[in-house]
Every structure is written in C-alpha cells, then in structure tokens.
Design a protein around this motif. Structure first.
Motif: not given
Length: 609
Positions: A383-384, A557, A601, A605-606, A608-609
């Motif tokens: 993720a970002s 992560d 994407r 990312e959701t 991942e966080t």
C-alpha cells in the motif's frame, strides 16, 4: 556558509559576504584584460566630460569681461567636441563594463548549474524544489538585470564622483570642504539603510522561494488536493505565503522612501555650501565668477551620479542577496568519493538490516532484509506508505540509509561512492522529464557517443521506433518545451530507451506506468520487460499484473517485508498478496468498467491498510 530554514525544510546554504566577494574576485581575475580595458575607457570618457564645467565657466568670464561674440567661438567648438568625445568614450566604456558583467555572470551561472546538477537528490528534497528553482530562475534573472542595467550605471557613477572631486580640487581646494559637508549625511543615510535593507532582501528571496515551493506543491499535486478536498487548505497556505512576500516587499519600499528623503537633504546642504563658498571667494577676489560657476556646476553634476550610486545600492543589496544564494550552491563541496572505489562483479542486490527514517523517531523502513540475484526481476508490492519507493531510492543511492548495509554486485555501496552507484543503478520514476531539443540528443544524454543505429536499436527494443520515425523530422524532431509535445506513454518509452542505452547492471522502475492509463500501461509494461532484459530489475508495481510477470514478488507493509515468493506461491499461500490479487480479480470481472484498474488499486490499498 549560513543557511536560513523554515519549518519542515532544510534550505540550501547561502554564502557569506566574504565568500561571495572571493568568488567574484576570482572570476574577475580570470577576465583581467577585459576588466582593465573597461575601467580605462570609462575613466577616459568621464575625464573628458569633466571639461564641460570649466569651459562653461570660461564662457561666463568672457561674457562678464565683455570680450565680444567672437571670443565665444573657441569655447563653443570645444564644448561640442567634448560632448561628442565624452558620448563615444562613455558608450564604449559602458559597453565594455556590461560585457564584463555578462561574461562573469555566464561563468558563475555555469558553475552554479554544474554544481546544482550534481547535488544529491536527498539534499534537494530536504530543501524543497522551490528553493532550488527560485535560485535558478528568480535569482539568476535578478542578477542578470543588475548586470545589464545597474552595473554600467553604478560603475559610471563611481568614476564620475571620484573625478569630479578631483576637478573641484583643481579649481580651488577650498570648494572641496564645502562639498564634503554633505558627505556625513550620505554616510549616515547608507549606514541607516544597509543594515535594514540586507536582511529584508534576503528574507524576501527566501519568502519568494517558499511561495514558489508551495505553488509547485499545490499545482503539481492538484489531483490529490482535489481528491482529499484540500482546496481550501492549500488556498490558505498560498495566501499566507503570498501575504508574507508582499509584507516584506512593502517593508523594502518604506526603507527606500526614507532613503531618498535623506538624500534630498544632503543635496540641499552641499549645494548651499558651495554657493556660499563661491560667493565669499568671489567677493574676496580669490576666484572669478566663472570659476565659482564651474564649481557649482561640478557639484550640481554630482546629483545624478550620487543619487544613482546610492539608489543602486538598493539594487546591489537585492542582487547581492541573490548572488550569495548562487554562490552558496556553487561552493557546496562535491560528493565524497572513496579513494579506491570498488567495482561490482554482477547485477546482484543485497540489503541487510536496512532501516530508514526521514524524521527521527518515525521509521519508514524497519530491519529490511532482501537479496536479489543478478538478472532477476523482483516486484515490490504494498500500500501507499509501505516503504516501496523509499527502498528503491535507498538502493539507487538517492538517500543514505539510517542503518543497515546495501551491497551492489558484491560491493558495499559505501565503497562504490555516488558515481559508482549511479553507474551501477538507474532509477526511472513516473515523473519523467523530456528535455527541450532534438529527440536524438535527449537519448544521447544516456550515452553521448551512441550512433544513430544504436539509437534506433534502443527505440525498437522498447517499441518506440515506429512513432519516432513518424515524427516530422524523425529522431531529429525537436521535443519538449517549445517543440513537439510527447504523450505520457511516449515520454516513458523515451526514458526506457535511455535506460537501454545507459545499460546499467541494475534498473529500478518506480511506478513507471502509473500515469499512462490502462491501454498505455500495458504498452509500457511490455516495453519495460524488454528494457529489463539482461539486467537485474526492481519494479515498484502499480498494477498487479505487472507484479505477476516478475520472477519474484516482495510484499511490504509498514516498512517491513511481510511476504516473498513467486506470484503462484503467494496466491496459493492465501496471505496478504492473495487478498490483493483477489480484490483486483473481482474488479476485472465487473463488465465494461473503464476504471477497473483504479478501483483495483483503491481496493487493494484498503485491504493492505
């Protein structure tokens, strides 16, 4: 060197006055003949002009003595001759002074650009892009204006003042003390003005850089600003920085107003003193009326040079502040290179216990261990904010790690040095610059000696040859600013062709297809695979299919490596990467969704966080 900083930024250094003068003296010594010629011609022209006042005084004496009209012929001819000779000599002198200034400025600019291009990217990022760009644009423009306009005027004014005082002394030394009565006022005026003006102009340069930095941030990141509804916040930041710049400029204007009111007082005191002295000397029979007239004309002729010289102190202060900012960068020490730099034996990459924090106490990477075999393609996924780009920049030598070791080709990166790292690793990000000029010259930045056939081969390898040959002048077409504008995909293909020409053992692609759109991204992914062939590749993956084609996938992560393996292994493991892939696969099953990749994407990312 001294530097001025603002919260969150570490500005590039600003040279002290002594350092700036030392650099200017060195540049003048390099052009000694031109400097001597300029001063000589300027002095001759000014000296010829000083004959005007005595000739006018002679005319006054002839009229008082009633010598007749015929006696005025010779003085009038001499006056015309003096005027013509003075005009020619002064024009030539000012031209030489301007040429000297332009030559010195060009040398300084070359030093500045040469040093700026070799600045560590980490140093530039800490200062903010606005600080460096304001020096390259605003400061250089201001100095150039001062060289073309202020320097010839200032030089002429100083020579005129010095020679006029000599002329007054020759007329009668008693006029000189009368003139010097105005000097204390001038000195006090300058002493009042300069200590106040110097910090104001230096502060204004910094404020302008801050404003430009904010503009670049707001305009460059306009999509993010709109997406997170930060329009109001960024507008407030711009307003505050603009108001700060305006307030400082107004302080400077008030200083200039007070400066000139004091100069007017000096003119009154000086001229009154000369007139009184002339009256007394004429009354005593010590000098003629013509001599007294010449003395008054001499002092009156000083009004413009003195005011110009002192007024140009205003420009000199501003230009001096800008000059110190250029010299501050030019004088930065070069990057330290090892005495005996190592040589990588292959394209392998190894990081051990790698940690990094941009701000102390807030690590971005934590104890990362990663080994990439020579020729292997590894995708970094996460993720970002997971640390992918930071890891890529550390390996590329953009930043120095807070802790841990990076080994390239079996050699510690510290033993390679900055130049060695740049030869071993090439980093391509999504922000690719197309240089203004022929496209072939843009490509040859990577390998200046490359032949036309080598350029064609590199373009063909990344799938760009067809559209390049379709340009109006083929590879000779002028691209970039003012030329043929390339699309995002074309600019990235150009960058990949430069990668092929540079031929480094290790290449890092940091989301190099992120801005190309779905169709363009697929084209670029194919081009990237071709460009990476035969070399080690690290791919900061934006699209999961790009990661799926890699030899190995590394999932990060919160600054740690949490998974590593092939695409098939990680999907079968049912862990974090499998969840990302499942989210992307679900979006692909949605019919006719033009934004499927973007949605994937976001979903990934959701998760991942």
């Amino acid at each position: 060197m001294s530097g001025t900083s603002t919260p969150g930024r570490e500005l590039l250094p600003i040279a002290t006055g002594a350092q700036t003068l030392a650099v200017v003296r060195g540049l003048l010594r390099a052009h000694r003949l031109l400097a001597v010629s300029a001063v000589t011609v300027l002095v001759v022209g000014t000296g010829i002009g000083l004959l005007t006042a005595p000739l006018l005084g002679r005319v006054v004496d002839l009229v008082v003595e009633r010598r007749g009209a015929g006696s005025l012929t010779l003085p009038m001819v001499l006056l015309v001759t003096v005027a013509v000779a003075r005009g020619v000599a002064t024009a030539a002198g000012r031209s030489l002074v301007a040429r000297l200034g332009e030559t010195v400025l060009a040398s300084l600019r070359e030093q500045f650009i040469g040093r700026a291009l070799r600045l560590p990217l980490e140093r530039v990022e800490k200062a903010g892009s606005g600080d460096l760009t304001s020096r390259v644009t605003n400061d250089v423009t201001l100095i150039a204006k001062a060289v073309r306009q202020a320097l010839p005027d200032f030089s002429g004014a100083l020579v005129t003042i010095a020679l006029t005082l000599v002329g007054l002394t020759v007329l009668d030394w008693r006029f000189l003390p009368a003139v010097l009565l105005a000097v204390p006022i001038h000195v006090l005026t300058v002493r009042w003005y300069m200590p106040r003006a110097t910090p104001v102009y230096a502060e204004h340069r910094v404020a302008t850089g801050g404003l430009q930095h904010q503009l670049l941030d707001s305009v460059g990141g306009v999509r993010t600003v709109r997406a997170f509804r930060l329009n109001g916040r960024h507008a407030d930041l711009l307003e505050r920085r603009s108001q700060e710049s305006v307030d400082i400029a107004l302080r400077g204007i008030r200083l200039v107003s007070g400066f000139f009111s004091r100069l007017n007082l000096a003119e009154f005191v000086g001229l009154a003193s000369v007139l009184v002295t002339g009256f007394v000397l004429v009354d005593n029979g010590a000098v003629s009326i013509g001599t007294a007239t010449a003395a008054a004309l001499y002092f009156h002729s000083l009004f413009n040079p003195i005011n110009a010289a002192l007024f140009l102190i205003d420009d000199a202060q501003s230009a001096g502040a800008s000059l110190a900012r250029l010299v501050g960068v030019s004088n930065l020490p070069p990057e330290r290179e090892p005495d005996r730099p190592g040589v990588p034996v292959d394209g392998s990459v190894k990081v051990a216990s790698l940690s990094h924090a941009y701000v102390p106490g807030h690590p971005v990477l934590r104890e990362v261990d990663l080994e990439v075999r020579s020729g292997e393609r590894v995708a970094l996924v996460g993720a970002s904010g997971a640390g992918k780009t930071t890891l890529a920049k550390l390996i590329a030598g953009v930043h120095q790690p807070s802790d841990g070791v990076i080994t390239l080709g079996g050699v510690d990166a510290r033993e390679l040095g900055p130049v060695g790292i740049r030869r071993a690793v090439t980093l391509i990000s999504q922000e690719v610059h197309v240089f203004a000029g022929p496209l072939a010259d843009d490509l040859r930045l990577a390998r200046p000696q490359a032949t036309d056939e080598e350029l064609r081969a590199a373009l063909s390898r990344v799938g760009a040859l067809a559209w390049v040959e379709a340009l109006p002048d083929g590879p000779g077409t002028v691209v970039g600013e003012g030329g043929h504008r390339l699309t995002v995909s074309q600019a990235q293909q150009l960058a990949l062709a430069r990668l092929v020409l540079a031929d480094p053992p290790v290449a890092i692609l940091d989301e190099a297809t992120a801005d190309a759109g779905s169709a363009g991204a697929r084209t670029l992914e194919a081009a990237a695979l071709q460009a990476l062939e035969g070399r080690t590749g690290l791919i900061v993956a934006h699209r999961l299919p790009q990661a799926a084609t890699a030899d190995r996938v590394v999932v990060l992560d919160q600054g740690r490596v949490v998974e590593t393996g092939t695409h098939e292994e990680l999907v079968a493991a049912g862990g974090r990467y499998a969840a990302l892939w499942a989210a992307w696969s679900d979006t692909r099953r949605q019919p006719q969704d033009a934004n499927a990749d973007d949605a994937a994407r976001a979903a990934a990312e959701t998760l991942e966080t």
